[in-house]
Every structure is written in structure tokens, then in C-alpha cells.
Design a protein around this motif. Structure first.
Motif, PDB file in Angstrom:
ATOM      1  N   CYS A 197       0.815  -1.219   0.000  1.00 17.28           N
ATOM      2  CA  CYS A 197       0.000   0.000   0.000  1.00 17.28           C
ATOM      3  C   CYS A 197       0.848   1.269   0.000  1.00 17.28           C
ATOM      4  CB  CYS A 197      -0.954  -0.002   1.195  1.00 17.28           C
ATOM      5  SG  CYS A 197      -2.288  -1.214   1.008  1.00 17.28           S
ATOM      6  N   LEU A 211      -5.643   3.631   7.684  1.00 16.31           N
ATOM      7  CA  LEU A 211      -6.292   3.683   6.366  1.00 16.31           C
ATOM      8  C   LEU A 211      -7.466   2.712   6.276  1.00 16.31           C
ATOM      9  CD1 LEU A 211      -6.090   4.865   3.443  1.00 16.31           C
ATOM     10  CD2 LEU A 211      -4.574   2.944   2.896  1.00 16.31           C
ATOM     11  N   ARG A 265       1.673   0.219  -4.636  1.00 14.87           N
ATOM     12  CA  ARG A 265       1.570   1.674  -4.712  1.00 14.87           C
ATOM     13  C   ARG A 265       2.931   2.303  -4.441  1.00 14.87           C
ATOM     14  NH1 ARG A 265       1.033   4.968  -0.350  1.00 14.87           N
ATOM     15  NH2 ARG A 265       0.642   7.152  -0.850  1.00 14.87           N
ATOM     16  N   ILE A 271      -3.695   7.553  -3.048  1.00 19.43           N
ATOM     17  CA  ILE A 271      -4.256   6.379  -2.366  1.00 19.43           C
ATOM     18  C   ILE A 271      -5.684   6.201  -2.860  1.00 19.43           C
ATOM     19  CG2 ILE A 271      -4.826   5.321  -0.145  1.00 19.43           C
ATOM     20  CD1 ILE A 271      -2.690   7.081   1.139  1.00 19.43           C
ATOM     21  N   TYR A 275      -6.639   0.532  -2.612  1.00 20.85           N
ATOM     22  CA  TYR A 275      -5.684   0.336  -1.507  1.00 20.85           C
ATOM     23  C   TYR A 275      -6.378   0.472  -0.155  1.00 20.85           C
ATOM     24  CZ  TYR A 275      -2.166   0.528  -5.152  1.00 20.85           C
ATOM     25  OH  TYR A 275      -1.425   0.262  -6.280  1.00 20.85           O
ATOM     26  N   GLU A 455      -0.066  12.543   6.036  1.00 22.07           N
ATOM     27  CA  GLU A 455      -1.215  12.244   5.199  1.00 22.07           C
ATOM     28  C   GLU A 455      -2.520  12.715   5.855  1.00 22.07           C
ATOM     29  OE1 GLU A 455       1.912   8.992   4.698  1.00 22.07           O
ATOM     30  OE2 GLU A 455       0.951  10.013   6.373  1.00 22.07           O
TER      31      GLU A 455
END
Length: 575
Positions: A197, A211, A265, A271, A275, A455
Motif C-alpha cells: 500500500c 487507512l 503503490r 491512495i 488500496y 497524510e
């Protein structure tokens, strides 16, 4: 009797000092060198531990290392021979390092300790002991726990050979009951998906966990059909044809990518929902495996309590599922469950299992001193530094300080908060923290983009007054070390949007008067002002850096980010 525990040379090097079963000091090397997950010999951490206790190495009875290098080297050789000629390049790179530093690790340790302390090789050699990796994990969890009998589970990537173990701790002894060996590893499976990922292995696993709530677990069946076979007792077997971590080249291979019909990735790449769904799927499978292991541990130990350690014990979502399962009446997770905590475990192995000392009498609380075991800066040193920099600051007495900070927090200011001794482990628990107002719907975006520089999907953790936990969150168990994910009560989610994750969950830290007095008083002050007993608590660092250790680190982070106010002890600096 002083015993020094050391972990080093793989990742998260650390040192811990205990005396007659009591933890005196513990620190990770990364905090001093400013190299994240630093694996080098922890000379700074050792020096801190000795200086804090006011002793030198001649006062140490034993020095215990957290794993056995010859067993680890045996695994590497056997793995290479099994996969040869694949992995020849990485093996040829690793072999000289092993021969020079790791294989004869006792000599390397002695050389470094001799350089640090000046003791002779013979004197140091007499003090050296080695514990097995997973036994160090188990010891780090059981001995400082509040229990004198407990089931113990350890799960990580790999130690020497072991990747997963079930043990029982009773009195001063730990007995290993079941083990799973390399290459079959939940930790490595999760790390393989971390890599897939687009996150960094050994440091990005928590990103994958964060995530997962954005996705749907639509690939769980595929993972169980092709990648891992899970048995009823929680044991498992990986299909190694999809992985390359045995040869040290990549975590996964082309077959893995073909199975999911997408390439790994790249860092910086968008993203996508794919994913997110993959992250949700591996999280779901991991939880299933951990719960089955817990069921089997309960069955073969018949214990009411569970201790948990190893890198996988950082999976707070899975920990919440363990608690919710009610398989065990009590759950205690080592706050430094990874390799850094192995330094503590190895010291305890020496004290209890090698020397056969009686178990330290335990009360209702653990022996970790709230994990506030690191360095502390003297206020006069901080003032001297600020004066030398020409920085305008002021000193506030406690009552005025807590009122001032609470008011500024309520006005959407972000606070850098350095108090007392630094935390041991990966979590900032209120002594090296960045604090914010969870009621402000923009605060998550502000802190992610302007301060943490990370992120946007990453959630923030709430810290709450312990007695108010049940009014805001589901469940009836407190989480002093920020290790359990709970649900925010639906009626409260709009009140604290910046700590409520997309699925309504939150990784909660609870604080009582006795655990962290200054953080508790600040929360109490904010509660009186706003009727909200909660603050955002995130680690005092920026992306890619370790948590701050000293006032110099805190000041540098303050000046280079959007933090509005820096508080070190009772000293306040405003931009």
C-alpha cells in the motif's frame, strides 16, 4: 542489584536499567540521535540510564541482550540455502555485516561498552547474558504487569526463529507453551501489505491500520484462500510463493501483484479506493488470527488475565477486539511492545529467570511508572538556552499556566507541551505532546498539514479524564497507554470531530490524577472552561522524525512548524 538491558542492531535500539526488580530508567536511541528507528548501539541511552541512577558500569551486576545472534544467523543461513540462488545479492551484502558485527555480537557489545565505560573486556564479559527474542517480549509484558499469573501472547515479524508464541507467567517464571516459526508470520504478512500500500515497513504499519476504516474488507476471502491458511487454534501457514522477504529483496513478488491485479503503490502516488479496501481486508484477517490465538491461549492456560507484546501488539484496533471478546477479564499490553521494550524484557529475564529472584509484590497498578522513564530537562538549563537565543518567554505558576493554556487551546491555538520525563515507547502520553482542541472541526486538517506534515487520512488520538471516559466512549476499560481503539458514542461524535475517525472510532488515552498529574490538571482546567474533558494528544514531532527528547528538539520543532505556543515545564514561548 542493577541490571542493564539492551536491544540493538535491528531496529529501535534501547537501554533499560532496573534495580531489584524496579524500573529506574529506559530510553530509545532514536530520541538522542534523531534518527527514526535507530538500530545502532544505544550508547546515548546507556549513558542516560547510568547518569540518571548516578552509577557507572562497574556498579552493574549483569548486562542482558534481548536476543540470541547465533540462532538468528542460523535462520538466515538456512533461509538462504532453502531459497538459493535467489537472494544471493542481498545475502552477499548482509554477510560481511553479520560476520563483522552481529554474529560475534558479544565481542561487538564488549567493544562498544569498553569504549563507553573504560572497563576491561574481561570485566564486561563476566556480566553479559543473552535472552531469546520472544522471551524478552514476554518478560517485558508479564513482569511489569499487575498480574502474578497470566497468559502471555507475543506476535511480531520474527525474532531468531519464532514469530508468535503463547506462554504462561506464574510467580517469577515464564513457560513457553506454543510457538510458530519463520517464515510464517502475522507481523511479516501485515508488513507485506504495508509495503504493497506504499508505506514504509517497520514504521508505516500504523498508517495501514489508520487507512483501513476508509475501505471495505472485500479481499479478506482472497487473502485467506491464497496467502494464508488459518487453523482453528490460531496457528497459520503462509503461502510463501507470494512473498520475497525470505530473500531480503522485496516484501512481495510479482505473483502477489498479479493476484490483486494491481502493482504496489509508489510513495507519493494517490491512495485510491482499491488500496483502502486492501488495507481493510488485511486488518480484518489480522484481527481474526489474533482472536483465534487468544481463544487458544485461554484454552491452554485457563488464565483470567492476558499480557500482550511484540510489534503486532501496537495494532490498537485488534486490541479493542480482544477486550470486547471478553475472553480474558483483564488485558495488559506493554507500552513499548516492540524491540525497544525487549531491552526491558531481557533485564527482567536476567533478574527473575537467570537469578531466580522472587517476584516483586504487585499491586493493582503496573510497574511502568506511566512509561515516563526517559530524560528530564532542568528548568534553569532551558532558561539559559532561551536567553542565549534571545527568545522572549515568561514563567507562569501552575494554576496560571493551566488556565492560560486551556484558554489558548479553546481559541484554536496549537500547543507544544514538554513536561517532566520523556515517554518510553512509541506513544506520546502527555510529556512530549502536541495538544489541540478536539471540538474544532478544522483542527485535524490544521495539525496534519501545517504541523505534523503527514497524510490527511491520519486520525488523531483523544486524551480524556479517566472518570469521564464512559460518558464519551464505549466500553468500560481505561487505556492509560493509548493502546485500545474504542467507539465514540454517537451522541458525542459531533462534539469532538477532530478525534473521531471516519468509522466513529478513536484511539483513546485515559488519564488519572496519579498517572500524570500535570496533564490531568490541564484537562481539568480545559473541562471547567469548555465542558469538554478531552484534548487532542499527538506526538511532539513532524513526519519522519522521532518524538522530541530535549528542550532543543522541542524548540526546533516549534520554530519549524505551525505550533503557536511552546510550553516547557512552566516556561511559555509564544510566536
Amino acid at each position: 542489584m542493577y541490571i542493564l538491558g539492551i536491544s540493538a542492531y535491528y531496529h529501535d535500539s534501547a537501554a533499560t536499567l532496573i534495580c531489584d526488580g524496579k524500573i529506574i530508567a529506559a530510553a530509545q536511541e532514536e530520541r538522542f540521535t534523531r534518527i527514526k528507528n535507530d538500530s545502532s548501539f544505544p550508547q546515548n541511552s546507556i549513558k542516560f540510564c547510568l547518569d540518571f541512577a548516578g552509577i557507572d558500569l562497574s556498579d552493574i551486576s549483569y548486562i542482558s541482550f534481548y536476543d540470541k545472534p547465533f540462532l538468528k544467523f542460523e535462520r538466515i543461513i538456512e533461509t538462504f540455502l532453502l531459497n538459493a540462488p535467489r537472494g544471493l545479492k542481498s545475502f552477499s551484502i548482509a554477510l560481511p555485516l553479520w560476520v563483522k558485527e552481529k554474529l560475534f555480537l558479544k565481542n561487538t557489545l564488549i567493544k562498544n561498552l569498553k569504549k563507553t565505560t573504560g572497563l576491561s573486556k574481561k570485566e564486561i564479559s563476566k556480566k553479559m547474558l543473552f535472552s531469546e527474542h520472544h522471551l524478552s517480549h514476554a518478560a517485558s509484558s508479564y513482569y511489569p504487569s499487575p498480574f502474578d499469573k497470566s497468559a502471555i501472547i507475543t506476535i511480531d515479524g520474527v525474532g531468531e526463529w519464532t514469530t508468535t508464541s503463547i506462554s504462561i507467567g506464574e510467580g517469577n517464571n515464564i513457560k513457553v507453551l506454543k510457538e510458530i516459526s519463520f517464515p510464517h508470520s502475522v507481523g511479516l504478512l501485515y508488513s507485506a501489505f504495508t509495503f504493497y500500500c506504499g508505506f514504509e515497513v517497520n514504521s508505516g504499519e500504523y498508517k495501514l491500520m489508520g487507512l483501513a476504516p476508509y475501505g471495505r474488507a472485500i479481499y479478506s476471502d482472497l487473502i485467506k484462500e491464497e496467502l494464508i491458511e488459518i487453523y482453528s487454534d490460531g496457528s497459520f501457514k503462509l503461502n510463501t510463493k507470494y512473498f520475497d522477504y525470505m530473500t531480503g529483496e522485496r516484501m512481495i513478488n510479482n505473483s502477489f501483484e498479479e493476484l490483486f491485479k494491481h502493482s504496489a503503490r509508489s510513495k507519493g502516488q494517490e491512495i485510491t479506493q482499491f488500496y483502502m479496501d486492501v488495507a481493510a481486508s488485511i486488518q480484518c484477517v489480522t484481527e481474526e488470527i489474533i482472536l483465534k490465538i487468544c481463544e487458544h491461549a485461554k484454552e491452554i492456560t485457563n488464565c483470567d488475565s492476558l499480557c500482550f507484546a511484540g510489534g503486532v501488539a501496537l495494532n490498537c484496533v485488534a486490541n479493542g477486539k480482544i477486550l470486547a471478546s471478553q475472553l480474558f477479564k483483564e488485558l495488559w499490553i506493554q507500552p513499548a511492545p516492540g524491540d525497544a521494550g525487549g531491552s526491558l524484557g531481557s533485564a527482567y529475564c536476567a533478574y527473575y529467570m537467570h537469578l531466580n529472584n522472587e517476584l516483586t509484590p504487585k499491586g493493582k497498578t503496573d510497574l511502568m511508572e506511566s512509561s515516563l522513564l526517559g530524560p528530564q530537562d532542568a528548568e534553569e538549563e532551558v532558561e539559559k538556552f532561551l536567553i542565549g537565543k534571545g527568545v522572549t518567554y515568561r514563567r507562569l505558576e501552575d494554576a496560571d499556566l493551566f488556565a492560560f493554556v486551556s484558554t489558548r487551546l479553546s481559541q484554536a491555538k496549537v500547543i507544544g507541551w514538554q513536561q517532566g520525563r520523556a515517554e518510553f515507547g512509541p506513544r506520546a502520553l502527555g510529556n512530549r505532546s502536541i495538544l489541540g482542541d478536539p471540538r474544532n472541526p478544522k483542527m485535524k486538517e490544521i495539525m496534519n498539514s501545517k504541523i505534523k506534515k503527514r497524510e490527511s487520512f491520519r486520525p488523531f488520538a483523544p486524551v480524556v479524564i479517566e472518570t469521564e471516559f464512559s460518558n464519551w466512549f464505549s466500553g468500560n476499560s481505561t487505556s492509560q497507554y493509548m493502546q485500545i481503539v474504542s467507539s465514540v458514542k454517537e451522541c458525542k461524535r459531533e462534539s469532538i470531530p477532530s478525534v473521531t475517525h471516519v468509522d466513529g472510532s478513536a484511539r483513546v488515552q485515559t488519564v488519572s490524577y496519579s498517572q500524570n498529574l500535570r496533564l490531568y490538571k490541564l484537562l481539568e482546567s480545559f473541562y471547567k472552561l469548555t465542558e469538554c474533558p478531552i484534548l487532542i494528544n499527538t506526538s511532539f514531532n513532524v513526519r519522519g522524525e522521532p518524538i522530541v527528547n530535549s528542550y532543543q528538539d522541542s524548540y526546533r520543532c516549534f520554530m519549524n512548524t505551525g505550533i503557536d505556543i511552546l510550553v516547557i515545564g512552566n516556561l511559555v514561548i509564544e510566536k
